[in-house]
Design a protein around this motif. Structure first.
Motif, PDB file in Angstrom:
ATOM      1  N   THR A 138       0.858  -1.185   0.000  1.00 54.84           N
ATOM      2  CA  THR A 138       0.000   0.000   0.000  1.00 54.84           C
ATOM      3  C   THR A 138       0.884   1.221   0.000  1.00 54.84           C
ATOM      4  O   THR A 138       1.733   1.377   0.897  1.00 54.84           O
ATOM      5  N   THR A 139       0.728   2.065  -1.001  1.00 57.56           N
ATOM      6  CA  THR A 139       1.558   3.270  -1.087  1.00 57.56           C
ATOM      7  C   THR A 139       1.009   4.339  -0.152  1.00 57.56           C
ATOM      8  O   THR A 139      -0.170   4.344   0.203  1.00 57.56           O
ATOM      9  N   CYS A 140       1.879   5.280   0.223  1.00 61.75           N
ATOM     10  CA  CYS A 140       1.418   6.330   1.137  1.00 61.75           C
ATOM     11  C   CYS A 140       2.232   7.610   0.958  1.00 61.75           C
ATOM     12  O   CYS A 140       2.543   8.291   1.923  1.00 61.75           O
ATOM     13  N   GLY A 141       2.596   7.923  -0.271  1.00 63.25           N
ATOM     14  CA  GLY A 141       3.369   9.144  -0.478  1.00 63.25           C
ATOM     15  C   GLY A 141       3.614   9.395  -1.943  1.00 63.25           C
ATOM     16  O   GLY A 141       3.055   8.730  -2.820  1.00 63.25           O
ATOM     17  N   ARG A 142       4.497  10.341  -2.212  1.00 63.84           N
ATOM     18  CA  ARG A 142       4.746  10.787  -3.579  1.00 63.84           C
ATOM     19  C   ARG A 142       5.745   9.911  -4.324  1.00 63.84           C
ATOM     20  O   ARG A 142       5.792   9.937  -5.538  1.00 63.84           O
ATOM     21  N   ASP A 143       6.558   9.145  -3.589  1.00 64.18           N
ATOM     22  CA  ASP A 143       7.644   8.432  -4.255  1.00 64.18           C
ATOM     23  C   ASP A 143       7.830   7.041  -3.652  1.00 64.18           C
ATOM     24  O   ASP A 143       8.882   6.724  -3.112  1.00 64.18           O
ATOM     25  N   PRO A 144       6.816   6.165  -3.757  1.00 61.41           N
ATOM     26  CA  PRO A 144       6.959   4.826  -3.183  1.00 61.41           C
ATOM     27  C   PRO A 144       7.860   3.945  -4.050  1.00 61.41           C
ATOM     28  O   PRO A 144       7.789   3.993  -5.278  1.00 61.41           O
ATOM     29  N   TYR A 145       8.721   3.172  -3.394  1.00 60.41           N
ATOM     30  CA  TYR A 145       9.507   2.206  -4.171  1.00 60.41           C
ATOM     31  C   TYR A 145       9.992   1.070  -3.303  1.00 60.41           C
ATOM     32  O   TYR A 145      10.128   1.187  -2.088  1.00 60.41           O
ATOM     33  N   MET A 146      10.229  -0.078  -3.965  1.00 64.54           N
ATOM     34  CA  MET A 146      10.790  -1.268  -3.342  1.00 64.54           C
ATOM     35  C   MET A 146      12.099  -1.595  -4.044  1.00 64.54           C
ATOM     36  O   MET A 146      12.288  -1.263  -5.214  1.00 64.54           O
ATOM     37  N   VAL A 147      13.020  -2.218  -3.303  1.00 69.07           N
ATOM     38  CA  VAL A 147      14.382  -2.397  -3.786  1.00 69.07           C
ATOM     39  C   VAL A 147      14.780  -3.861  -3.629  1.00 69.07           C
ATOM     40  O   VAL A 147      14.425  -4.521  -2.641  1.00 69.07           O
ATOM     41  N   SER A 148      15.546  -4.350  -4.602  1.00 74.28           N
ATOM     42  CA  SER A 148      16.063  -5.722  -4.530  1.00 74.28           C
ATOM     43  C   SER A 148      17.311  -5.777  -3.662  1.00 74.28           C
ATOM     44  O   SER A 148      17.920  -4.749  -3.351  1.00 74.28           O
ATOM     45  N   SER A 149      17.698  -6.981  -3.301  1.00 73.40           N
ATOM     46  CA  SER A 149      19.019  -7.173  -2.712  1.00 73.40           C
ATOM     47  C   SER A 149      20.059  -6.991  -3.810  1.00 73.40           C
ATOM     48  O   SER A 149      19.727  -6.770  -4.983  1.00 73.40           O
ATOM     49  N   ASP A 150      21.331  -7.069  -3.459  1.00 72.66           N
ATOM     50  CA  ASP A 150      22.391  -6.922  -4.459  1.00 72.66           C
ATOM     51  C   ASP A 150      22.275  -8.013  -5.531  1.00 72.66           C
ATOM     52  O   ASP A 150      21.955  -9.173  -5.236  1.00 72.66           O
ATOM     53  N   LEU A 151      22.546  -7.626  -6.765  1.00 65.36           N
ATOM     54  CA  LEU A 151      22.497  -8.534  -7.908  1.00 65.36           C
ATOM     55  C   LEU A 151      23.852  -8.546  -8.604  1.00 65.36           C
ATOM     56  O   LEU A 151      24.686  -7.658  -8.393  1.00 65.36           O
ATOM     57  N   GLU A 152      24.035  -9.511  -9.470  1.00 64.22           N
ATOM     58  CA  GLU A 152      25.201  -9.545 -10.344  1.00 64.22           C
ATOM     59  C   GLU A 152      24.762 -10.143 -11.684  1.00 64.22           C
ATOM     60  O   GLU A 152      24.970 -11.327 -11.957  1.00 64.22           O
ATOM     61  N   ILE A 153      24.129  -9.305 -12.481  1.00 61.99           N
ATOM     62  CA  ILE A 153      23.565  -9.721 -13.760  1.00 61.99           C
ATOM     63  C   ILE A 153      24.565  -9.358 -14.854  1.00 61.99           C
ATOM     64  O   ILE A 153      24.904  -8.181 -15.042  1.00 61.99           O
ATOM     65  N   ARG A 179      15.265  -1.427  -8.682  1.00 58.89           N
ATOM     66  CA  ARG A 179      14.286  -0.714  -7.861  1.00 58.89           C
ATOM     67  C   ARG A 179      13.008  -0.590  -8.672  1.00 58.89           C
ATOM     68  O   ARG A 179      13.062  -0.224  -9.853  1.00 58.89           O
ATOM     69  N   LEU A 180      11.878  -0.886  -8.061  1.00 64.06           N
ATOM     70  CA  LEU A 180      10.582  -0.751  -8.720  1.00 64.06           C
ATOM     71  C   LEU A 180       9.775   0.321  -8.017  1.00 64.06           C
ATOM     72  O   LEU A 180       9.520   0.229  -6.814  1.00 64.06           O
ATOM     73  N   ASP A 181       9.382   1.342  -8.769  1.00 65.64           N
ATOM     74  CA  ASP A 181       8.460   2.370  -8.284  1.00 65.64           C
ATOM     75  C   ASP A 181       7.078   2.012  -8.808  1.00 65.64           C
ATOM     76  O   ASP A 181       6.773   2.235  -9.987  1.00 65.64           O
ATOM     77  N   PRO A 182       6.208   1.428  -7.984  1.00 72.02           N
ATOM     78  CA  PRO A 182       4.964   0.866  -8.521  1.00 72.02           C
ATOM     79  C   PRO A 182       3.959   1.900  -8.984  1.00 72.02           C
ATOM     80  O   PRO A 182       3.188   1.641  -9.904  1.00 72.02           O
ATOM     81  N   LEU A 183       3.926   3.052  -8.376  1.00 75.39           N
ATOM     82  CA  LEU A 183       3.041   4.145  -8.815  1.00 75.39           C
ATOM     83  C   LEU A 183       3.744   5.447  -8.481  1.00 75.39           C
ATOM     84  O   LEU A 183       3.932   5.770  -7.307  1.00 75.39           O
TER      85      LEU A 183
END
Length: 874
Positions: free
Chosen positions: A769-784, A854-858
Motif C-alpha cells: 500500500t503506497t502512502c506518499g509521492r515516491d513509493p519504491y521497493m528495492v532488490s538485494s544486491d544482484l550480479e547480472i 528498484r521498482l516504483d509501482p506508482l
C-alpha cells in the motif's frame, strides 16, 4: 551630524528627562529619553549604534516607522544600571527599558521595548551612524553549518577600532521572526530609511548600516498579534571574542561521558545481525578504552521517513522487517548498551500527509496566518504522540539514549512556527519553549542523552541536545576556522565529526544530481578527500564519528576509533588557549581577529571565493595539547613530540608537552609516505597504518599494546585480534545472477524502501500500500552479466492507473539515479497483468553489469494498493 528631523521621537511636548550617562574605563554612553538617541564615545569617536530605533506601529493596513509616528515622552526614571522610559504613540503607550553592563573592554546594552497593546508590526533596530567603514562577520552555528550569512552579526569597525555585535534575545521577546536589513544606496537613504542624514554624515564612506534585522510580528489565524515585547542585545568590545556573546544555557549533563565516546551513526545498508557483529568487533578492537554512542537511523516502519512523525506502532506498524525482527533489534540494542549508549532515531518534526497519525487527525500540520498548512508538524500535537511512541520504544528495546531528527538542524526554528489562534506558537519564544519541552521529554523517556543532526541551533546545544554530528555543508570546499566552536561552544557538550559523510563534500540541493552518492563514496574511501574530513574534525576539536554505511572499510573504522577516539579524550571540553593561522608570505602566525582586522573575510559563504589565509592552523589547549592542521596543497614542516614531520595536504599532528600522547596523519620522517599514527602512553597503545607500504617494520594497520601487536587489519577487510582471524563483515550469500523473482514464494530479497505503508507477502505475491509521492521497493544486491537481460517482465495488478518505473544500479554507477530508469504505464485492474519493459538498448543498461533493481509501482501521490506476483528478465 544629524538634523533634528532625524530624531527617533518626533516631540509633541517639551523634554521631560535629561540625558542619562554611563561611564566605563574605555567607553562612555549617553541616552536622551526625549529623543531616543544613544550616543557612544570610544576615544575621540562618538557614534549612534541604533539611530532611528523603535517600534513599528500598525495603523490600519499601513505600517509606520518610528520617525513617521507622533511620539511623546511621558516620563523616565533610572534604577541603577537600568533606565526606564514611558512613551505614547498617537495615544498608544509603550515602554523602553535600557540596561547597561560591562567589564574590562566590553559593554553590553539591552534594549527592551514593550506594550500591552497589539498594534505593533515589530521593532526597527535603526542604523549605526558615525562608525565609518565596517565589515560584517557571522559567528554562529547556522552561518557556519550552511556557509551563509545568517543570525546575529558581528561587525568590525576599523575606523573606530572596535567590534560590535547585535541580535534579538528570543527567550525574552515576542517576535515571530526577522526581516533582513537591506543595504541602501546613498541616493535613497533619506527617502526610505529610519533616519534622515545630511551629506556630511554620509561623507567619506561613513554610510549607515543596520546592526540587526527588523523584528516582525505576524498575526495568528484570528488576525491577532502578540503584545509588543522585544529585547535587542548590543555588545561593543575592543576585542572580537569579548564582543561575541557566549551562549547562556547550561552544559549537557552527559558531556563528560559523551566527550569520551565515539559517535556511531548507522544510516543504511545493514541488517541488525550484521550490526550486532560489527559493534562487537569494534568493542574488541578498542579493548574497553573507547566507548560508543550508537544511533540506529533507518529502522522505522514503512522505510525511511515514510510514516513520520510515526516511527512504529505495534502491531500494525512494526519496525522495518528488512532491518530486523524485534528480537534482533533488541539484541543489537543490548550490544550497544554494553559498549556505551544505544538509541533509535525518531523524527517529530517532519510530517507526511499519508502517515496514519496524520490521516487520523492525531497529528496535524502547523498553519500560516491565513490558515494554509506549513511544512512541519504542529508541536502542540507532538507531546502526546512522543509520550506514547517513546514508551513503546522503551518497552520493546530498552535503549539508554535517543536521537530525534531535525530538532538540531533548523537554526532559529522559524520553520516550526504555528499560527493557529487556539493552540499555536506564533512567536519564536513560544516555539523554542515547545521544542525544549520535547527535548526534555525524550531525554526522560529513554533515561539518557538526546542527540540530533547538524547542531546549528545554538540555543539548544548542551542544555537540551547532548550530542550529534557537527554539520558543515560543503566544508571540503570552504575555508574553515574553529574559533567560534572552540571559544564559545567547547564547554557545552560532546561534538562529533564534521557532518553526515556526503554533506561535508557537497551542499544542498541533492535532487537532480549525484552529489549524495558521490559524497558518500568520497567519505568512505581512505585517502583524500576523506583525509580532509578527519583533518577538520581534529582542527575543530570534535570527537570521533562514523557515518556508518554498508561494507564500510575497516581501514577507516580503525583509524577513527583508535586515533581520534583516543585523541579526543585530550581535547574535548578543554578550554582553548590560542588559535593562530600561518601566513606563508610573511612567515607569521596570526589570530582570526588579526586577519579580520586586515580585511580577510573569516566567515565566507560557500558561493564566494574562499580565502587562503586559514589553510594552516595551530590550536593550543589549556592542558598543553598542541594541534597543527594543514589544508593547503603544499606540505609544511611541523614539530610533533619527538618527531620532525612534514604535513601533506589535509595532514595534521597533535602532541602533549610531555609526549604522553602523540598522534598524526603525516609523512613518516625522512619519507614521502603518509601514515596514520598514535602513541598513547596512558594506555600503552601504539597504532600505525602504513597505508600500503612498510614503515618501521610494519606493513599492515596495526595496534600494539605493551609493544605486542593485538589488532591487525589483513587484506580483504579481515581482522586479526589477539591472534584470531575474523572477517570484518558477516559473509553474505552470493548475489543472484539471474532476474527471476517469484513473490508467491517469499520476498526474494526485496524490501520496502520509501513511502510504502504496508508491505506483505502471501500466496498471490507481494501486496503493498503506497502512502506518499515516491513509493519504491528495492532488490538485494544482484550480479547480472552485461546484456544477459533485454526485457524486464513484471506481473502486477493495481487499483489505480498511472506510471510505474524500473531503476537500476550498475557496477560502475552503484546508485539509483535519474539516468538509469525506464517508465511504463500501468492500468487499473482486478486481475494480474504482465508489463514488458524494454531495457536492453538503454545507454546505461547496455554492456553494464547490473547490481540492483528498484521498482516504483506508482509514481504519484496517494494511498493505493499494488500487488506484484513476479519480476523476471528475458
Amino acid at each position: 551630524m544629524l538634523r533634528c528631523s532625524i530624531c527617533f521621537l518626533a516631540l509633541a511636548t517639551l523634554a521631560l528627562a535629561e540625558p542619562t550617562t554611563w561611564q566605563f574605563d574605555w567607553l562612555s554612553a549617553s541616552f536622551a529619553p526625549e529623543n531616543g538617541r544613544l550616543v557612544v564615545t570610544v576615544g575621540d569617536r562618538s557614534f549612534e549604534p541604533l539611530a532611528g530605533a523603535g517600534p513599528i506601529r500598525l495603523m490600519g493596513e499601513e505600517q509606520k516607522l518610528p520617525k513617521q509616528q507622533n511620539i511623546r515622552l511621558l516620563g523616565s526614571e533610572r534604577d541603577g544600571a537600568t533606565l526606564r522610559s514611558q512613551y505614547e504613540s498617537d495615544g498608544v503607550p509603550f515602554g523602553l527599558e535600557l540596561t547597561v553592563a560591562g567589564e574590562g573592554e566590553w559593554t553590553e546594552f539591552r534594549f527592551r521595548w514593550s506594550s500591552p497593546e497589539r498594534v505593533w508590526a515589530g521593532v526597527l533596530p535603526g542604523v549605526a551612524v558615525g562608525l565609518g567603514q565596517q565589515q560584517p562577520f557571522f559567528f554562529n552555528r547556522v552561518s557556519e553549518s550552511y556557509g551563509q550569512a545568517s543570525g546575529g552579526c558581528t561587525f568590525r569597525c576599523g575606523d573606530a577600532d572596535l567590534w560590535l555585535f547585535a541580535d534579538w534575545d528570543v527567550p525574552s521577546s515576542n517576535l515571530t521572526g526577522y526581516q533582513r536589513p537591506r543595504i541602501l544606496k546613498p541616493t535613497e537613504i533619506n527617502t526610505n530609511f529610519p533616519v534622515d542624514l545630511t551629506p556630511e554624515a554620509m561623507a567619506g564612506g561613513n554610510l549607515p548600516f543596520a546592526v540587526a534585522g527588523t523584528s516582525v510580528y505576524a498575526p495568528d489565524t484570528a488576525g491577532r498579534r502578540l503584545p509588543l515585547d522585544d529585547t535587542l542585545v548590543l555588545r561593543i568590545g575592543k576585542r572580537l571574542w569579548e564582543a561575541v556573546p557566549t551562549p547562556s544555557q547550561p552544559p549537557s549533563p552527559y558531556r563528560e561521558e559523551l566527550a569520551r565516546s565515539v559517535f556511531v551513526d548507522i544510516w543504511g545498508g545493514h541488517q541488525a545481525p550484521e550490526l550486532t557483529y560489527t559493534l562487537n568487533l569494534m568493542g574488541r578492537v578498542t579493548r574497553g578504552q573507547v566507548r560508543f554512542h550508537t544511533i540506529l537511523q533507518n529502522w522505522q516502519c514503512g522505510g525511511f521517513d515514510t510514516l513520520q512523525p510515526l516511527s512504529l506502532r505495534m502491531p500494525d506498524y512494526p519496525p522495518n522487517p528488512h532491518i530486523g525482527t524485534i528480537a534482533e533489534l533488541r539484541e543489537l540494542c543490548e550490544t550497544g548498551k554494553r559498549l556505551g549508549r544505544f538509541g533509535f532515531r525518531t523524527n517529530y518534526v517532519y510530517c507526511k500527509d499519508r502517515s496514519p497519525v496524520v490521516t487520523s487527525g492525531e497529528v496535524r500540520r502547523a498553519v500560516n496566518p491565513d490558515g494554509s498548512p506549513r511544512q512541519f508538524v504542529r508541536f502542540s500535537d507532538v507531546v502526546s504522540l512522543a509520550q506514547r511512541q517513546e514508551a513503546e520504544i522503551a518497552a520493546l528495546f530498552s535503549p539508554n539514549c535517543t536521537f530525534s531528527d531535525q530538532l538540531g538542524s533548523a537554526g532559529d526554528c522559524s520553520l516550526y512556527l504555528d499560527h493557529d489562534a487556539t493552540v499555536g506558537s506564533p512567536s519564536l519564544r513560544q516555539t523554542w519553549a515547545r521544542i525544549k519541552s520535547v527535548c526534555e521529554l525524550l531525554r526522560q523517556a529513554q533515561g539518557g542523552p538526546l542527540s540530533s543532526e547538524t547542531l546549528c541551533g545554538d540555543f539548544l546545544l548542551g542544555g537540551w541536545i547532548d550530542a550529534g554530528d557537527y554539520g558543515m555543508f560543503g566544508g571540503h570546499e570552504r575555508a574553515l576556522a574553529p574559533d567560534y566552536k572552540l571559544r564559545k561552544l567547547q564547554h557545552l557538550m560532546g561534538f562529533h565529526g564534521m557532518a553526515l559523510g556526503y554533506r561535508f563534500f557537497f551542499a544542498p540541493p541533492y535532487s537532480g544530481n549525484d552529489h549524495h552518492q558521490r559524497g558518500e563514496e568520497m567519505y568512505r574511501q581512505p585517502g583524500l578527500p576523506a583525509d580532509d574530513y578527519r583533518a577538520c574534525e581534529v582542527l575543530y576539536g570534535n570527537g570521533a564519528y562514523l557515518y556508518l554505511l554498508g561494507d564500510f572499510p575497516w581501514q577507516r573504522i580503525l583509524t577513527e576509533l583508535i586515533v581520534v577516539g583516543r585523541l579526543q579524550q585530550r581535547y574535548a571540553l578543554v578550554p582553548v588557549e590560542s588559535i593562530a593561522y600561518y601566513q606563508p608570505d610573511s612567515g607569521q602566525w596570526l589570530s582570526l581577529e588579526d586577519l579580520a582586522k586586515a580585511g580577510v573575510n573569516v566567515t565566507p559563504v560557500r558561493w564566494v571565493p574562499q580565502t587562503t589565509a586559514l589553510r594552516i592552523a595551530r590550536v593550543r589547549y589549556a592542558n598543553g595539547l598542541e594541534v597543527t592542521v594543514n589544508r593547503s596543497p603544499d606540505p609544511i614542516a611541523a614539530e610533533c613530540g619527538p618527531f620532525h614531520l612534514r604535513l601533506p595536504e589535509a595532514g595534521w599532528c597533535a602532541a602533549m608537552p610531555d609526549h604522553s600522547l602523540v598522534a598524526f596523519s603525516a609523512y613518516w620522517p625522512s619519507t614521502e609516505q603518509r601514515v596514520d599514527y598514535l602513541n598513547d602512553r596512558n594506555v600503552d597503545w601504539r597504532f600505525l597504518d602504513p597505508r600500503g607500504t612498510t614503515i618501521d617494520g610494519i606493513s599492515l594497520p596495526t595496534l600494539a599494546v605493551g609493544g605486542k601487536p593485538v589488532v591487525e587489519l589483513l587484506p580483504g577487510d579481515q581482522l586479526r585480534i589477539d591472534g584470531e582471524t575474523v572477517p570484518g563483515h558477516l559473509p553474505e550469500p552470493p548475489p543472484p545472477t539471474t532476474i527471476d523473482f517469484d513473490f508467491t514464494q517469499g520476498f526474494a530479497g526485496w524490501y520496502a524502501a520509501r513511502d510504502i505503508l504496508r508491505f506483505r507477502q502471501g500466496p498471490e505475491g507481494i501486496s503493498l500500500t503506497t502512502c506518499g509521492r515516491d513509493p519504491y521497493m528495492v532488490s538485494s544486491d544482484l550480479e547480472i552479466a552485461p546484456d544477459q537481460v533485454k526485457v524486464l517482465v513484471v506481473a502486477l495488478r493495481s487499483n489505480e492507473p498511472g506510471k510505474a518505473a524500473f531503476f537500476w544500479r550498475t557496477e560502475d554507477a552503484n546508485s539509483f539515479r535519474g539516468g538509469a530508469l525506464r517508465e511504463f504505464a500501468i492500468e487499473a485492474s482486478d486481475d494480474f497483468r504482465e508489463y514488458r519493459v524494454p531495457v536492453g538498448e538503454h545507454g546505461n543498461w547496455r554492456g553494464k553489469t547490473i547490481t540492483g533493481l528498484r521498482l516504483d509501482p506508482l509514481s504519484h501521490d496517494g494511498t493505493f494498493t499494488v500487488d506484484i506476483r513476479s519480476i523476471r528478465g528475458e
